[in-house]
Each structure stands twice: as C-alpha cells, then as structure tokens.
Design an enzyme around this catalytic site. Structure first.
Site, PDB file in Angstrom:
ATOM      1  N   HIS A  60      -2.318   7.668   3.368  1.00 48.97           N
ATOM      2  CA  HIS A  60      -2.975   6.422   2.966  1.00 48.97           C
ATOM      3  C   HIS A  60      -3.691   5.742   4.129  1.00 48.97           C
ATOM      4  O   HIS A  60      -4.551   4.889   3.918  1.00 48.97           O
ATOM      5  CB  HIS A  60      -1.967   5.470   2.304  1.00 48.97           C
ATOM      6  N   ASP A  76       2.241  11.712   1.240  1.00 56.28           N
ATOM      7  CA  ASP A  76       1.680  10.673   2.118  1.00 56.28           C
ATOM      8  C   ASP A  76       1.673  11.117   3.574  1.00 56.28           C
ATOM      9  O   ASP A  76       2.005  10.341   4.470  1.00 56.28           O
ATOM     10  CB  ASP A  76       2.442   9.353   1.960  1.00 56.28           C
ATOM     11  N   SER A 127       2.151   2.019   9.587  1.00 57.37           N
ATOM     12  CA  SER A 127       2.134   3.275   8.826  1.00 57.37           C
ATOM     13  C   SER A 127       1.632   4.423   9.687  1.00 57.37           C
ATOM     14  O   SER A 127       0.578   4.324  10.323  1.00 57.37           O
ATOM     15  CB  SER A 127       1.248   3.132   7.591  1.00 57.37           C
TER      16      SER A 127
END
Length: 378
Positions: free
Chosen positions: A121, A151, A229
C-alpha cells in the site's frame, strides 16, 4: 562437514550443549539459495552483554541506543508520486497534469546493492517512487514486485555499499519481548523515528477487508503511525523480525499495531524479486464483478460473482459460461467478494473447486467443477 565429524553420542552431546549455550547460531532452514535474505535463529543468546555478536560467535542482547544506531541507516523513507489533473473554472482539458507526492511510507534495506522491502500500500498507484535514506540521500526507485494480498512489495535503487539490515526469526519471539519500531511517521519530516514497546500477542489472525486474505500478525504496542508502514520491527539483538503494516486507529483504541512476521514475508519477498509476483498462487481464471443483493434484484440475478470473461483454459474447459453468476464455492455462499478470494487463496494451482452457479440463459442453477490455474503477472 560438522555433521560428518559427529561420530559418537558424546560428541553429539557437546554439539547440543554448544547450541543451548548460544555458542553456535543456527540459521533458519528457510535460508536456501533461493531466499532473498538470510534469517538467523538465536538459541539461548546471552542477554547480559550490550553487543550483538562477540568474538566467539555468541549473539547477545543490545542496548536500545545501540539497536537504534545499528538499524536506523537500514530504514528509508519512500515517497509515492502520482499524476494529478489540474482543473480550473470551466476547464475540461485534462492535458494539464503534474506529478506530485501522494503519500509517504518506510522501507527496509535488504541488500547492499539497493533492494528494499516495504508494504504494497506504500507503493500502490505510484507513477514514480523516490527513496530517501537516513543520511538525506535521495534516489529514484524502481518497483520490482508488489503483492496486495499480503501487503508486501520490493523496490530497487541504483546504489551500492548500503547498510543492509540483519534479519532474525520472528518464530523466536515470545509475548512480552521488548521490540523497537523504526520508521517515518508522517513522512520524511519525522524520519528515522524510534519507538519502543512489547510484543502484545503472536499469531494474531486478521482478515484483509479488501482481499479477504487472513494472515497472522505480530501485535505490538510500540507506537506505529501513518508513514511507519513498511518500516522495521526489531528484536533485542538488533535484528529485523517484522515489517510494520497496520494499526487500529479508531477512537478509544491505542497501542494496537500489527506487523508482518519476517518468516512469513521471506518467501513472498523472494518470489517478488525472482518473478515479480508470488509464484504458485491459485486463481479462478475469470474476470468478473461481485453483485450484491440490491444490484441483483435490479437485474434479476442472485447475489454472487458475475462472470464477465474466461481467462484460462481450465475455466473454459470447466463448462463455466460468460454471464453465469457464481453463488457458492465449496458449499459456502458468497456474501461478499472476499468470500470467494479467501476460498481460492487457501488452494494451490491444479486443485479443483466446486462452484454453484446461476445460468441466466436458462434461469437454472448448475454445479461446475473448475481446476484452478496459476496466477501470473503477465
């Protein structure tokens, strides 16, 4: 060679004692020649020392300051640039467009020659990617492979002599182990931020709302924010054991961060580098769209997956037809698209699944046996 040297029970006993006392470090069995990186297993490491490795090969706990100094150079900021359209009053010309920053995240340097691990992402929808290292150097980055199901993604920069992270096994973690997260919360303005917490839980099964894929995460209370992230979760030995991925940010919740275990990520990362996609992942071999109950009533169709195209020879040979609506798979009713995806993700290419379909041409239900094919990025 070592195994050949063990010729008696006594020498075997000495070998076992050496492992138990941390004198010998055991490498993960997954660290094969095809693995993108090596995972080290720590067995009964000496936690009394502040150095990660002594001259006799033992692995010991490090101070928080030493861990931060060791791993900060291995964590980068990744900037996602996307094309934006510039519209003015009564302006319909879309030729006036520009590339601007859309989001920022983190990444972990996996190798000295510029391979970097991050989240899918973080790079999703990017027109171009830039990587900023902890010392302020900026590089154009190439997307090597991305897997939205888990992911995970890999990017590459044209650089050498980078400080690659050391990886430790997430299987060695225990609940209440101390861990450190390094990343860029909010982007490069707060780059190389360090937060410390504990392993709150292991093997926490969470389903992705978009893909329906359920994966087991490390849960931690180390502060993880947007921009973290793709960053590193690090154990007390200065080894990356996970990739920061998500958090629960609802009102009333805090300290609920979720991290992809590095043992789970390793084979996926290896496939992304070697093939650009995850090999041996099964697909149904169709293109379609999920029809919910309201849309179905409008068109006179049941709820399920509408088959718009047959993309594989296996799907064509199954008897499935364009215009069919898949209403159930393996006896499980399709109440959402994630139900179908989740059922397929648990299978391998070549496996056969039983589909219940509604055939609009005859307005009758039918059972179809379909052999799953292998996903390919091409």
């Amino acid at each position: 060679v070592l195994c050949c040297a063990i010729t008696s029970a006594a020498s075997l006993g000495v070998f076992v004692v050496m492992i138990q006392n941390g004198v010998i470090n055991v490498q993960s069995s997954e660290a094969s020649s095809n693995a993108a990186f090596t995972i080290s297993r720590v067995v009964n490491g000496d936690t009394s020392s502040d150095t990660s490795a002594s001259s006799d090969g033992t692995v010991s706990a490090m101070s928080d300051q030493d861990i931060a100094a060791k791993l900060t150079p291995s964590v980068v900021c990744i900037q996602n640039y996307q094309v934006t359209q510039n519209y003015g009053f009564m302006q319909t010309d879309t030729s006036d467009s520009s590339v601007s920053p859309a989001s920022e995240g983190s990444g972990i340097i996996m190798s000295e020659d510029g391979y970097i691990i991050t989240n899918a992402h973080v790079v999703e929808g990017a027109t171009s990617l830039k990587v900023m290292t902890s010392d302020g150097e900026t590089y154009e980055a190439q997307l090597i492979g991305s897997d939205t199901v888990t992911d995970l993604a890999v990017v590459k920069i044209d650089a050498t002599g980078l400080t690659a992270a050391e990886f430790g096994s997430s299987e060695d973690l225990r609940v209440a182990d101390k861990v450190m997260a390094i990343g860029n919360p909010g982007g490069h303005e707060l780059s190389s931020s360090v937060t410390i917490g504990y392993v709150s839980a292991l093997n926490r099964a969470i389903a992705n709302n978009t893909t329906g894929y359920t994966m087991e995460y490390i849960q931690t209370d180390a502060a993880i924010n947007p921009g973290n992230s793709g960053g590193a979760l690090i154990n007390e030995y200065g080894q990356v054991v996970g990739i920061n991925s998500a958090k629960i940010s609802a009102t009333g919740y805090e300290g609920l961060g979720f991290v992809i275990p590095i043992d789970t990520a390793q084979p996926i990362i290896s496939d992304l580098i070697q093939y650009g996609y995850v090999k041996d992942r099964a697909v149904l071999g169709i293109s379609g769209q999920f029809i919910d109950s309201m849309t179905g009533r409008f068109y006179g169709l049941p709820q399920g997956e509408y088959v718009a195209q047959l993309n594989s020879s296996e799907a064509q040979a199954s008897g499935l037809q364009v215009g069919d609506v898949i209403t159930a798979i393996a006896g499980q009713q399709l109440d959402s698209e994630s139900t179908l995806r989740s059922a397929i993700l648990s299978k391998k290419p070549g496996d056969t699944v039983t589909l219940q379909v509604y055939r609009s041409s005859t307005q009758q239900s039918a059972t179809v046996e379909l052999k799953l094919s292998e996903y390919s990025a091409g």
